[in-house]
Write an enzyme that holds these catalytic residues in place. Structure first.
Site, mmCIF file in Angstrom:
data_model
loop_
_atom_site.group_PDB
_atom_site.id
_atom_site.type_symbol
_atom_site.label_atom_id
_atom_site.label_comp_id
_atom_site.label_asym_id
_atom_site.label_seq_id
_atom_site.Cartn_x
_atom_site.Cartn_y
_atom_site.Cartn_z
ATOM 1 N N GLU A 255 0.832 -1.211 0.000
ATOM 2 C CA GLU A 255 0.000 0.000 0.000
ATOM 3 C C GLU A 255 0.868 1.265 0.000
ATOM 4 O O GLU A 255 0.657 2.186 0.787
ATOM 5 C CB GLU A 255 -0.965 -0.020 1.192
ATOM 6 C CG GLU A 255 -1.897 -1.217 1.148
ATOM 7 C CD GLU A 255 -2.988 -1.243 2.210
ATOM 8 O OE1 GLU A 255 -2.746 -0.722 3.310
ATOM 9 O OE2 GLU A 255 -4.065 -1.791 1.932
ATOM 10 N N ASP A 334 -8.554 -8.950 3.794
ATOM 11 C CA ASP A 334 -8.290 -7.931 4.799
ATOM 12 C C ASP A 334 -9.362 -7.921 5.886
ATOM 13 O O ASP A 334 -10.196 -7.013 5.921
ATOM 14 C CB ASP A 334 -8.228 -6.549 4.114
ATOM 15 C CG ASP A 334 -7.626 -5.487 5.022
ATOM 16 O OD1 ASP A 334 -7.017 -5.853 6.029
ATOM 17 O OD2 ASP A 334 -7.773 -4.291 4.700
ATOM 18 N N GLU A 362 -12.369 -2.789 12.225
ATOM 19 C CA GLU A 362 -12.407 -1.961 11.021
ATOM 20 C C GLU A 362 -13.583 -2.316 10.101
ATOM 21 O O GLU A 362 -14.316 -1.443 9.658
ATOM 22 C CB GLU A 362 -11.081 -2.112 10.265
ATOM 23 C CG GLU A 362 -11.050 -1.343 8.961
ATOM 24 C CD GLU A 362 -9.719 -1.428 8.240
ATOM 25 O OE1 GLU A 362 -8.777 -2.057 8.767
ATOM 26 O OE2 GLU A 362 -9.623 -0.859 7.134
#
Ligand code: GCV
Length: 649
Positions: A255, A334, A362
């Site tokens: 990323e 993820d 998240e």
């Protein structure tokens, strides 16, 4: 502002001044902390209780043995840390009703995972990436901040056996790049010292390009002698300042973070270079496997993000130094509520490994929605990788049983912050607690852990309230899954912040996260005739994921593309399943609220109010998910709900 005691709610009374205590080992600050716990007048031990704390060299350092005979309480530990864990375990056994003073009691435990650590994604400005409970406990205004609550944090961690913590975000940017420089190290040391007295080592995330940013070199090439020397000197400085420093955590070539790829080097080259620098001091390098192409073209169906971890790291198996641990997220994508287990587990046989899970919610409700994560982690730990006939589950691999690695373990992205209750949602504390308990002892069940948590945190609320809260926790995982993305497809969240529903939020983006829903079919074909992801698994698992008929239904759309009319094993179509689960999810949230309300008078008003508020947010969220998901599929398929419930057009 004060802070909540979470699950260590004892010691409100005046501490005991005199304790009948025999100490048969060397005094140390860790031992003092253990004694302090016993003195907190837990009132669960009889007036005449006599305690003996003793090192037993037959036990591994962090192991403990408890023996209770009448009113004599013996705590043996492999070291002072073992004794500390033993004392916490003794108190827990008493508080959860496992230990009855009238009956003899024995318990021996040796932690399964060598490393049981939290990864904080804290930034130096005090913010937390994916933080849902206030600000950082460690940083403020670009400085290291040793918050008054750090002792309480360390106590809570140690009470469940957590022995490592990474203070800063894996995305090392700005001032955090300089955390490894003397200007910050002395403050880091003060935290390290405090934590050491609770058996916790600290680690720092580092920026792979630090030789350039901090050292003024022109390159960060891991094979360049100047770069190697720079890291060796840096390690010398760090260990001179903090002798018990754990090591570095590295997010590289991931990323947008710098890494060895820029120099045509491999991840093994990068990790080994850092490993060489910390090896003389007993340090370890934890190297993340979260490496994938985040600049994907959604039109290109030949690229599959799920494959990336394995494709990048499998060819390097056996090339990493002995003090490198690869940190692998539980699934290939993820931290979605449902993903298959990463095929790197079982694939890698010659490399130290650590399982990374995310206690920070998240994608699982951001600590507004209740979602107890231990059942998900338990499923991962129990997954049989087919690497061997026996002892080849994920829990066996990370504890060294399968391939004999001596370092490795489990880490969780932390869910804590400066909020009064540490975690935003009072019940999210169960994920912090549960992470410690399950990494110490993966044989525990999610039910046992939830029951213990509730008894410890809500013991004074009485049986009915405890039963209600335990039911809510245990229900919460499947409920969350029901009202969000179906059958393992994941994503469908609002881009960037990831809270709330957005069915096509990630559909035309660059992140490799697509459901590819059309008017007639949904899912991604990931078997040998699709992207080939399923072929990364071994033996029976590979065969299982190859076919629709043998793929576990909860992962159907992760592995296969099917028409909405596809019949599930209970005869329902995929579309009807989507409608049903979304209606059920909302109903279950309503039931959880009713259950909570039924015990309102038993829970302290402050905690009840916080809980009730969170459940109101959860209900709004669940309704929004239900209506948008159902409307989306209703619109594109034009097939009504068989049960005639309200779906918006
Ligand atoms: C710390 C996901 C998260 C990022 C996180 C990243 C990682 O992409 O959304 O916030 O970065 O995972 O695990 O490195």
């Amino acid at each position: 502002m004060g802070y909540d005691q979470a699950w260590l709610r004892y010691g409100k009374d005046k501490p005991k001044e005199k304790l009948s205590l025999e100490i048969k080992c060397k005094k140390s600050p860790i031992l003092e902390n253990a004694i302090e716990e016993l003195k907190k007048d837990v009132r669960i031990f009889p007036e005449n209780a006599a305690f003996t704390l003793k090192v037993d060299s037959e036990l591994p350092k962090e192991g403990y043995r408890l023996q209770v005979v009448k009113e004599s309480f013996f705590v043996y530990g492999g070291s002072d840390v073992g004794i500390l864990y033993g004392v916490f375990a003794l108190i827990r056994a008493a508080r959860t009703g496992k230990l009855h003073v009238s009956e003899a009691f024995e318990e021996t435990k040796i932690p399964a995972c060598p490393l049981r650590m939290l990864n904080h994604w804290d930034n130096m400005d005090g913010s937390i990436e994916r933080g849902y409970a206030g600000n950082s406990l460690f940083f403020k205004d670009e400085k290291v901040h040793d918050h008054k609550r750090l002792k309480a944090y360390a106590r809570l961690c140690a009470s469940v056996g957590i022995n490592g913590t990474v203070l800063n975000n894996v995305n090392v940017r700005g001032e955090a790049t300089y955390l490894i420089d003397l200007k910050h190290l002395l403050k880091v040391k003060s935290i390290a010292d405090l934590f050491a007295d609770y058996g916790i080592k600290i680690f720092l995330s580092v920026n792979f390009a630090a030789p350039m940013t901090n050292g003024g070199l022109e390159t960060a090439d891991p094979l360049d002698p100047k770069v190697r020397k720079w890291w060796r000197k840096k390690a010398e400085l760090i260990y001179k300042t903090i002798p018990n420093f754990g090591g570095f955590l590295v997010k590289a070539d991931s990323e947008g973070r710098p890494g060895p790829f820029s120099y045509g080097r491999t991840h093994a080259d990068g990790a080994n270079m850092l490993a060489e620098a910390v090896a003389p001091f007993g340090g370890v390098i934890i190297w993340r496997c979260f490496v994938y192409n985040c600049q994907q073209d959604w039109r290109d169906q030949t690229v599959d993000r799920a494959r990336a971890g394995y494709d990048n790291f499998m060819p390097l198996d056996g090339q990493f130094s002995d003090n490198v641990i690869l940190q692998i997220k539980n699934g290939p994508m993820d931290f979605q509520v449902r993903e298959p287990v990463s095929p790197l587990f079982g694939g890698l046989t010659k490399t130290n490994q650590m399982l990374e899970v995310q206690a920070a919610q998240e994608y699982t409700g951001q600590q507004k929605d209740c979602c107890y994560l231990v059942p998900i982690w338990k499923q991962v730990l129990e997954f049989k990788t087919c690497a061997k006939e026996t002892d080849d589950k994920v829990k066996d691999i990370i504890t060294g049983k399968t391939f004999g690695q001596t370092i490795g373990g489990m880490c969780a992205v932390a869910n804590t912050g400066t909020d009064e209750n540490w975690c935003g949602h009072d019940l999210a504390q169960a994920n912090w607690y549960g992470f410690g308990r399950i990494s110490f002892d993966p044989e525990l069940t999610p039910e046992e852990i939830a029951e213990d948590f509730v008894k410890e945190a809500y013991g004074k609320c009485g049986k009915k309230a405890m039963a209600a809260l335990t039911t809510i926790l245990l229900q919460s995982t499947t409920t969350y899954e029901k009202y969000t993305a179906p059958l393992g497809i994941g994503w469908m969240v609002n881009p960037n912040h990831h809270y709330g529903v957005n069915v096509e939020g990630y559909e035309y983006d660059r992140w490799g996260t697509y459901h590819r829903a059309s008017h007639s079919a949904i899912g991604v074909e990931r078997n040998s005739s699709g992207t080939g992801y399923s072929t990364q698994y071994l033996g029976a698992n590979k065969a299982m994921y190859e076919k629709v008929e043998t793929t576990p239904e909860e992962l159907l759309l992760f592995f296969h593309r099917v028409p909405y009319s596809h019949r599930l094993r209970d005869g329902r179509t995929v579309l009807q399943y989507i409608y049903d689960t979304h209606f059920e999810g909302v109903e279950e949230v309503e039931q959880m609220i009713a259950l909570l309300e039924s015990v309102q008078e038993k829970i302290e008003p402050e905690r009840y109010t916080r809980l009730r508020e969170r459940f109101s947010m959860q209900l709004l969220n669940a309704v929004e998910w239900r209506d948008r998901v159902n409307t989306y599929f209703h619109r594109i398929t034009e097939i009504p709900d068989e049960k005639g419930r309200k779906i918006f057009d």
